[in-house]
Design a protein around this motif. Structure first.
Motif, short mmCIF file in Angstrom:
data_model
loop_
_atom_site.label_atom_id
_atom_site.label_comp_id
_atom_site.label_asym_id
_atom_site.label_seq_id
_atom_site.Cartn_x
_atom_site.Cartn_y
_atom_site.Cartn_z
N LEU A 64 0.87 -1.12 -0.11
CA LEU A 64 0.01 0.01 0.02
C LEU A 64 0.82 1.34 0.05
O LEU A 64 1.75 1.36 0.91
CB LEU A 64 -0.90 0.14 1.30
CG LEU A 64 -1.79 1.31 1.51
CD1 LEU A 64 -2.91 1.33 0.39
CD2 LEU A 64 -2.44 1.13 2.80
N LEU A 65 0.64 2.10 -0.96
CA LEU A 65 1.58 3.29 -1.19
C LEU A 65 0.67 4.56 -0.61
O LEU A 65 -0.34 4.85 -1.12
CB LEU A 65 2.26 3.73 -2.44
CG LEU A 65 2.66 4.95 -2.68
CD1 LEU A 65 4.09 4.74 -2.12
CD2 LEU A 65 3.08 5.06 -4.13
N VAL A 66 1.00 5.13 0.44
CA VAL A 66 0.46 6.06 1.22
C VAL A 66 1.12 7.43 0.80
O VAL A 66 2.21 7.63 1.16
CB VAL A 66 0.37 5.98 2.80
CG1 VAL A 66 -0.33 7.22 3.31
CG2 VAL A 66 -0.20 4.57 3.15
N TYR A 67 0.21 8.34 0.45
CA TYR A 67 0.62 9.69 -0.06
C TYR A 67 0.41 10.83 1.00
O TYR A 67 -0.70 10.80 1.34
CB TYR A 67 -0.08 10.23 -1.29
CG TYR A 67 0.42 11.54 -1.80
CD1 TYR A 67 1.73 11.86 -2.32
CD2 TYR A 67 -0.42 12.71 -1.66
CE1 TYR A 67 2.18 13.20 -2.44
CE2 TYR A 67 -0.08 13.92 -2.01
CZ TYR A 67 1.02 14.28 -2.48
OH TYR A 67 1.66 15.39 -2.38
N ALA A 68 1.40 11.31 1.57
CA ALA A 68 1.31 12.29 2.69
C ALA A 68 2.28 13.52 2.49
O ALA A 68 3.41 13.53 2.10
CB ALA A 68 1.73 11.40 4.09
N HIS A 69 1.64 14.54 2.60
CA HIS A 69 2.59 15.74 2.47
C HIS A 69 1.74 16.91 3.48
O HIS A 69 0.60 16.91 3.58
CB HIS A 69 2.31 16.32 0.93
CG HIS A 69 3.24 17.38 0.76
ND1 HIS A 69 2.88 18.48 0.91
CD2 HIS A 69 4.20 17.31 -0.24
CE1 HIS A 69 4.01 19.29 0.34
NE2 HIS A 69 4.73 18.52 -0.27
N LYS A 70 2.93 17.68 4.02
CA LYS A 70 2.42 18.81 5.03
C LYS A 70 1.22 19.55 4.15
O LYS A 70 0.27 20.08 5.02
CB LYS A 70 3.68 19.44 5.53
CG LYS A 70 4.36 18.78 6.42
CD LYS A 70 5.53 19.70 6.88
CE LYS A 70 6.39 19.06 7.95
NZ LYS A 70 7.49 19.72 8.51
N ASP A 71 1.38 19.87 3.09
CA ASP A 71 0.18 20.74 2.60
C ASP A 71 -0.86 19.82 2.03
O ASP A 71 -0.66 19.25 0.91
CB ASP A 71 0.97 21.46 1.37
CG ASP A 71 0.20 22.26 0.64
OD1 ASP A 71 -1.15 22.33 0.88
OD2 ASP A 71 0.48 23.19 -0.16
N VAL A 72 -1.75 19.80 2.66
CA VAL A 72 -3.01 18.82 2.37
C VAL A 72 -3.54 19.26 1.19
O VAL A 72 -4.29 18.63 0.77
CB VAL A 72 -4.01 18.76 3.27
CG1 VAL A 72 -3.27 18.33 4.83
CG2 VAL A 72 -4.52 20.21 3.85
#
Length: 80
Positions: A64-72
């Motif tokens: 599972l590749l989870v995309y996470a970025h501080k800028d939602v």
């Protein structure tokens, strides 16, 4: 700190790390699936490539590749 890590601390730590991170409990079974975090950065791509290089036997597991970025408001880069 024990086994309970506050969500904010974990989120902030993972966002600020510029190297691969492998979270493994002291006692574990071989994983049935893999979760990889991706923030669109070159460092994240490098970390994923290093994971595949260091653990080739795990590349055949469900991932599972989870995309996470501080800028939602940011969308997944090159998702098309």
């Amino acid at each position: 700190m024990g086994t309970h890590i506050p969500n904010e601390y974990l989120r902030d730590t993972l966002h600020d790390i510029a190297c691969p991170v492998l979270l493994v409990p002291e006692k574990y079974d071989f994983p049935e699936s893999i979760i990889l975090a991706y923030d669109g950065s070159d460092e994240a791509v490098f970390a994923i490539k290093q994971f595949a290089y260091l653990f080739p036997e795990l590349t055949y597991k469900q991932t599972l590749l989870v995309y996470a970025h501080k800028d939602v408001t940011k969308d997944i880069p090159d998702k098309n």
